[in-house]
Design an enzyme around this catalytic site. Sequence first.
Site, PDB file in Angstrom:
ATOM      1  N   ASP B  20       0.875  -1.169   0.000  1.00 57.83           N
ATOM      2  CA  ASP B  20       0.000   0.000   0.000  1.00 57.83           C
ATOM      3  C   ASP B  20       0.914   1.221   0.000  1.00 57.83           C
ATOM      4  OD1 ASP B  20      -1.667   2.121   0.535  1.00 57.83           O
ATOM      5  OD2 ASP B  20      -2.424   1.344   2.442  1.00 57.83           O
ATOM      6  N   LYS B  83       2.683  11.513  -3.210  1.00 55.31           N
ATOM      7  CA  LYS B  83       1.667  10.853  -4.042  1.00 55.31           C
ATOM      8  C   LYS B  83       0.747  11.861  -4.727  1.00 55.31           C
ATOM      9  CE  LYS B  83      -1.754   7.146  -3.395  1.00 55.31           C
ATOM     10  NZ  LYS B  83      -2.226   6.197  -2.380  1.00 55.31           N
ATOM     11  N   GLU B 183      -7.387   0.656  -4.314  1.00 54.10           N
ATOM     12  CA  GLU B 183      -7.377   0.521  -2.853  1.00 54.10           C
ATOM     13  C   GLU B 183      -8.702   0.012  -2.260  1.00 54.10           C
ATOM     14  OE1 GLU B 183      -5.846   4.360  -1.865  1.00 54.10           O
ATOM     15  OE2 GLU B 183      -3.850   3.823  -2.570  1.00 54.10           O
ATOM     16  N   ASP B 205     -13.517   4.846   1.494  1.00 52.29           N
ATOM     17  CA  ASP B 205     -12.072   4.896   1.729  1.00 52.29           C
ATOM     18  C   ASP B 205     -11.602   6.348   1.806  1.00 52.29           C
ATOM     19  OD1 ASP B 205      -9.332   4.760   1.679  1.00 52.29           O
ATOM     20  OD2 ASP B 205      -9.178   3.491  -0.094  1.00 52.29           O
TER      21      ASP B 205
END
Lengths: 221, 620
Positions: B20, B83, B183, B205
Amino acid sequence: MTIVQHEHAPENCPKCWAKLATPLFCETCQHMLESSQTLSPFRALGIPPTYELNAMALRKRLLALSRRLHPDFHANADPATQGLALRNSAELNSAFEVLSDDVRRADWLVKSLAGPSEEEERSMPSAFLAEVLEWNEAIEAARRDPEDGTLRAALDELERKLDDERRRTMAEVARMLSPLPPARSETLRSIRKHLNAVRYIDRARHEISELALRRSSATPC
Amino acid sequence: MPFLELDVLNNAPQPILGIDLGTTYSLAALWRDGRPVVLRPKGSRDGRIPSVLHFPEEGGVVVGARARALALEHPESTLFSVKRFMGRGLADVREDLERVPFRATESNTGLVSFHVQGRAWTPQELSARILRHVWEIASEALGEPAPKRAVITVPAYFDDAQRQATRDAAKLAGLEALRILNEPTAASLAYGLDRRKQGTVAVYDFGGGTFDVSILSIEEGVFRVLATAGDTHLGGDDVDRELVSLSLAQSAGELGPEARADPAVQQGLRLAAERCKIELTTAMEADLAFLAPHEGLRLRRRILRAELERAIEPLLARTLDACRRAFADARLMPAEIDEVVLVGGSTRMPCVRATVQRFFGKKPHTELDPDEVVALGAAVQGHVLSGGTRELLLLDVTPLSLGLETLGGAVSKIIQRNTPVPSQATEPFTTYAENQTGIDFNVVQGERELARDCRSLGRFKLSGLPPMPAGLARVAVRFALDADGILTVTAKEESTGKEASIDVRPMHGLSDAEVEGMLQASYAHAREDFEASRLANLKVELDVMLRAAEAHYRDAGLDRETVAEIREAIEAARRARESADLAAAQKARDELERATLPLAAALMDAVAKGALAGKRLDEV
């Protein structure tokens, strides 16, 4: 061009000669196969070309074939097999997308029976036209003033009406497509007009839901 | 038959790592003994590795918890939230850049890059460093080199450029990204391992930097995504920022505009806000306390949980907008959902849980650690890909529509959003001018009607068409999406068989040659890089050890001989700290550790026992 001419994929497995349900995979000898370029979605899933489908059976078919074709199960295979898994899986998914959607399925059948495309036949059934103007107005009004309660109520009412109208129109399409009409017949033109109407309805429903989405950012906490 | 044996060996499933790669934290997990397990750093209960990089002036890179500890002192050379910049151009991330204390520029190929240690680093290279560190920690946890083949997760709402950037980062880290996995889908796998489970599941999420919602149907072990929606710029980072604004709004006098523009102050406020937010998860009120390292500036504000909740209402409203979109696309109503799963650290906040429960009308699942569930799911998918099981299968979708710009700047959509992947579609196109011999294609991704409002993934040209009257050429354009959601486009003129194809290399991505070049450079400098990083890490460790030892060794009640020995080790360590000799630094570190053992024992026994228990050395 008729459905029959679409079916130029091999009828038998080149490996074990068993009769094939789908040109993507031999369910007898478990071999993945090279499929031809243009594949009917019905052939890809190995089901007979009819408008009326059992949604659950279709889904089960997708799952069963995915278990054989999906690239996840061929991640350790040679590159050729991996490429084949990717292509066949893509073919399977695209076929499912067409068949699981009533409008796309009808559209595909009309085209395969050499009926008019939406470019060739742009009109809607005449009974429909008067209402369309009225509907457009209701949506426009609501767009101009999204907070107006009366307009919103009118929009909710319109949404119900559109749902009813869609159901009625698709029932008519289903009736005309069962059994499949002859290739190039006038029925296909009538089906195309009905599908144009449904496209309009779907667009209107989409706009209404977009308006609702914009409104609904209410306080969450 | 020796070949037979070899064959059998080759067929043994090679394990595949699940990673992850998060905005704020990253972690790895692996399928072991019939279940996925998180690979934690040695001596830590927390598997999360901060996605933070520190670049000391003297060279090398420090990644993870140690880098994070240095963020406050070195705001300009400590990078985080990398990211957010993956696969993006400078214009896309202007706002993000205003909110981070480090600076970036755009390279001539349109890539965002960051300047530290006198050179430019692309987000791909930085992510590669994080991945490499995650892999090292995984290897340490396993006691042997971890698998180099990996499943790497990305937000479901990542576009093509962001996915490719992630794949390139893996390559630069010396890993093979066998699958780029969404994800929320990964999370559903971790939750739905029990294959008797059937029904419709929603995954909410809310992570460090991104928000995703996915709706799945689980049937006979097949996890089929029906729809996904999200926002790649909505996460815990935004919550922290709201907290900072909240505290600054009422302390105008304490921190002037100049101080607020100071990178060190920004960094400090951000970290203080994060601590405050975490406290408010359990407490009804908490301090946002901040002390600038050198300036003597301080700020202390009491924040009520209710204040925080009010401040983030607009953020939560945006998450619900995405949920509504996903439901509309899946043609479902919230009431038709059987189970709701929470993923991401931000879902720890009570008001997020309450909001989700109210929206879905169901109590969400929270049995698995929301920070670990994605990595666990990636490990499950790794198990599937390694050939470990045929019981489970993921059928995912593409989050955004793909199409071509047509005459007049409109978009002709070729693959609709929420189409299952892999997927392919072919559309016929034709020429619009007499004797036109080439067609330019602009491949776009997004939901807007006009190409200029969508993201351009790349342009390519089909040339050498035979001169024909307008509208007669028959050009078939084929879009193919692989199981990672990455696109390849080919165009073919059907009468001549003339073909043009592009692996859509996004505008804000690296070309294959660039990736190759970076890889070559990293091989060439592998040894120096390794030593520089090792030295940098040692120095950081030495600093922490020195600080702890110096603070306590005189008055810990140790005998004179031990005190003298520690003093000597401290002196030696200080000297080694200033040299660039790796072996000397290592020796000094080991010596200091040995000499301070009695000190550690004394401290553990004494008053400090309570304070130190359960904390790692770098947290003391």
